[in-house]
Motif scaffolding. Structure first.
Motif, short mmCIF file in Angstrom:
data_model
loop_
_atom_site.label_atom_id
_atom_site.label_comp_id
_atom_site.label_asym_id
_atom_site.label_seq_id
_atom_site.Cartn_x
_atom_site.Cartn_y
_atom_site.Cartn_z
N GLU A 173 0.85 -1.23 -0.08
CA GLU A 173 -0.01 0.00 -0.04
C GLU A 173 1.00 1.24 0.04
N ASN A 174 2.14 1.10 0.01
CA ASN A 174 3.10 2.18 0.36
C ASN A 174 3.71 2.67 -1.10
N ILE A 175 2.75 2.47 -2.34
CA ILE A 175 3.33 3.00 -3.80
C ILE A 175 2.31 3.88 -4.39
N ARG A 176 2.68 5.16 -4.75
CA ARG A 176 1.99 6.08 -5.58
C ARG A 176 2.31 5.84 -6.86
N CYS A 177 1.36 5.63 -7.52
CA CYS A 177 1.66 5.44 -9.36
C CYS A 177 1.42 6.81 -9.88
N VAL A 178 2.10 6.99 -10.80
CA VAL A 178 1.99 8.17 -11.86
C VAL A 178 2.00 7.72 -12.99
N GLN A 179 0.85 7.62 -13.99
CA GLN A 179 0.81 7.02 -15.21
C GLN A 179 1.13 8.39 -16.23
N LYS A 180 2.44 8.71 -16.32
CA LYS A 180 3.01 9.49 -17.29
C LYS A 180 4.25 9.11 -17.77
N CYS A 181 4.71 9.64 -18.67
CA CYS A 181 6.14 9.40 -19.25
C CYS A 181 7.06 10.45 -18.28
N TRP A 182 8.34 10.08 -18.34
CA TRP A 182 9.15 10.92 -17.48
C TRP A 182 9.33 12.20 -17.92
N GLU A 183 9.21 12.74 -19.14
CA GLU A 183 9.25 14.12 -19.51
C GLU A 183 8.01 14.83 -19.47
N GLU A 184 6.91 14.25 -18.87
CA GLU A 184 5.66 15.08 -18.70
C GLU A 184 5.33 14.77 -17.30
N VAL A 185 6.04 14.16 -16.29
CA VAL A 185 6.01 14.42 -14.70
C VAL A 185 6.09 15.78 -14.14
N ALA A 186 5.06 16.08 -13.51
CA ALA A 186 5.20 17.52 -13.05
C ALA A 186 5.40 17.58 -11.55
N ASP A 187 5.53 18.46 -10.88
CA ASP A 187 5.96 18.55 -9.36
C ASP A 187 4.94 17.93 -8.69
N GLU A 188 3.70 18.43 -8.98
CA GLU A 188 2.18 18.01 -8.38
C GLU A 188 2.15 16.32 -8.42
N ASP A 189 2.94 15.67 -9.31
CA ASP A 189 2.82 14.23 -9.23
C ASP A 189 3.50 13.66 -8.62
N LEU A 190 4.69 14.43 -7.90
CA LEU A 190 5.70 13.80 -7.01
C LEU A 190 5.41 14.07 -5.61
N GLU A 191 6.40 13.45 -4.60
CA GLU A 191 6.59 13.76 -3.12
C GLU A 191 7.94 13.55 -2.83
N PRO A 192 8.65 14.74 -3.28
CA PRO A 192 10.22 14.83 -3.09
C PRO A 192 10.39 15.31 -1.63
N PRO A 193 11.48 15.10 -1.15
CA PRO A 193 12.69 14.54 -1.81
C PRO A 193 12.67 12.93 -1.85
N TYR A 194 13.83 12.53 -2.51
CA TYR A 194 13.79 10.92 -2.50
C TYR A 194 15.21 10.53 -2.34
N ASP A 195 15.17 9.68 -1.49
CA ASP A 195 16.74 9.27 -0.95
C ASP A 195 17.28 8.40 -2.46
N LEU A 196 16.36 7.87 -3.17
CA LEU A 196 16.85 6.97 -4.18
C LEU A 196 15.99 7.51 -5.54
N VAL A 197 16.74 7.75 -6.68
CA VAL A 197 15.76 7.75 -7.82
C VAL A 197 16.35 6.56 -8.63
N LEU A 198 15.59 5.87 -9.23
CA LEU A 198 15.93 4.64 -9.82
C LEU A 198 15.49 4.58 -11.33
N ALA A 199 16.26 4.22 -12.19
CA ALA A 199 15.81 3.95 -13.96
C ALA A 199 16.37 2.64 -14.14
N SER A 200 15.57 1.58 -14.14
CA SER A 200 16.05 0.27 -14.41
C SER A 200 15.63 -0.02 -15.91
#
Length: 279
Positions: free
Chosen positions: A114-141
């Protein structure tokens, strides 16, 4: 004589564009379906012994703690997202595909995460309101499909209060061997591969980023119960018409498919590099 410095962002973009011209047009639509996302989760996630090693190796290499906040870019059906969420306080999962997002949420429900927030956007379109920074780790696999890779990385860095970690293909992934063999017979032109970890490393270096580097040789094993099942896999997953009249298909089968009794075993080598640095 002064040599002109290479613009590695341009190199990345040009290789991405050439590779996109080599992709079967139906492939993008293919990954929009929940059916294909479920197949991906099955083949590359929880039910594949060969790929569990990839998941565990990646988890062990990441700086994860119970109070960590993680941003994952290109979460797919949750191959890494759900296991990471079980170890940290919060995950924001960015994933543009509707099919992948549907299966990610199925996977979350199945594991009672239950601790996952889902954002259905491509990375280029992600806006500030979509996120909850700061993040200890940013990962792209294996999710660097952005043509403007420098801007994408700068955006990752801006959102990290700790580390950034990127995994990407190294050398010649075996699936590209299939494309290189098949493409000339399908389209009378050579296959154009996408950029690899060497371009990414040089780009980071030009940005004065000097990451820790790890190399992994993952192996994915598929076992098919019939010839028809094997043909369906290659056609659905890799968008290759499974025509044994194609000399490239024949050459690939002879080299990489092992027949065992009535079974067909396909071992796929998957070399990659992990780049990790303090933001």
């Amino acid at each position: 004589m002064i040599s002109k410095a290479i613009d590695w962002n341009d190199e990345w973009r040009n290789m991405m564009e050439k590779c996109a011209g080599s992709v079967v047009p139906a492939s993008a639509q293919h990954w929009e379906t929940a059916e294909s996302a479920r197949r991906y989760l099955h083949d590359y996630g929880r039910e594949s012994a060969g790929q569990v090693d990839r998941v565990n190796a990646t988890l062990e290499a990441l700086p994860l703690a119970p109070d960590s906040r993680v941003l994952e870019i290109g979460a797919g059906p949750g191959v890494l997202t759900v296991p990471i969420a079980s170890k940290v306080a919060h995950v924001t999962a960015v994933e543009p595909s509707e099919g992948m997002m549907t299966v990610l949420q199925e996977h979350m429900n199945e594991k009672a995460v239950e601790n996952i927030r889902c954002v259905q956007k491509c990375w280029e379109e992600v806006a500030d309101e979509d996120l909850e920074p700061p993040y200890d780790l940013v990962l792209a696999s294996f999710s660097l499909g952005m043509p403007e890779i420098k801007a994408a990385i700068e955006k990752m860095i801006a959102l990290s209060s700790g580390q950034v970690c990127i995994l990407w293909y190294a050398g010649k992934p075996q699936i590209e061997t299939l494309y290189r063999l098949v493409w000339p017979h399908l389209h009378e032109t050579d296959y154009s591969p996408g950029p690899k970890a060497d371009v990414l490393f040089n780009l980071l270096y030009s940005m004065e980023i000097y990451p820790d580097v790890k190399h992994f040789d993952f192996e994915q094993v598929h076992v098919f119960e019939s010839y028809d099942q094997m043909a369906e896999y290659f056609q659905c997953e890799h968008h290759i018409p499974f025509d044994t009249g194609n000399p490239g298909i024949r050459a690939y089968l002879e080299t990489y498919i092992e027949e065992m009794d009535d079974w067909f075993v396909h071992s796929e080598q998957w070399p990659c590099m992990m780049f990790q640095w303090e933001a």
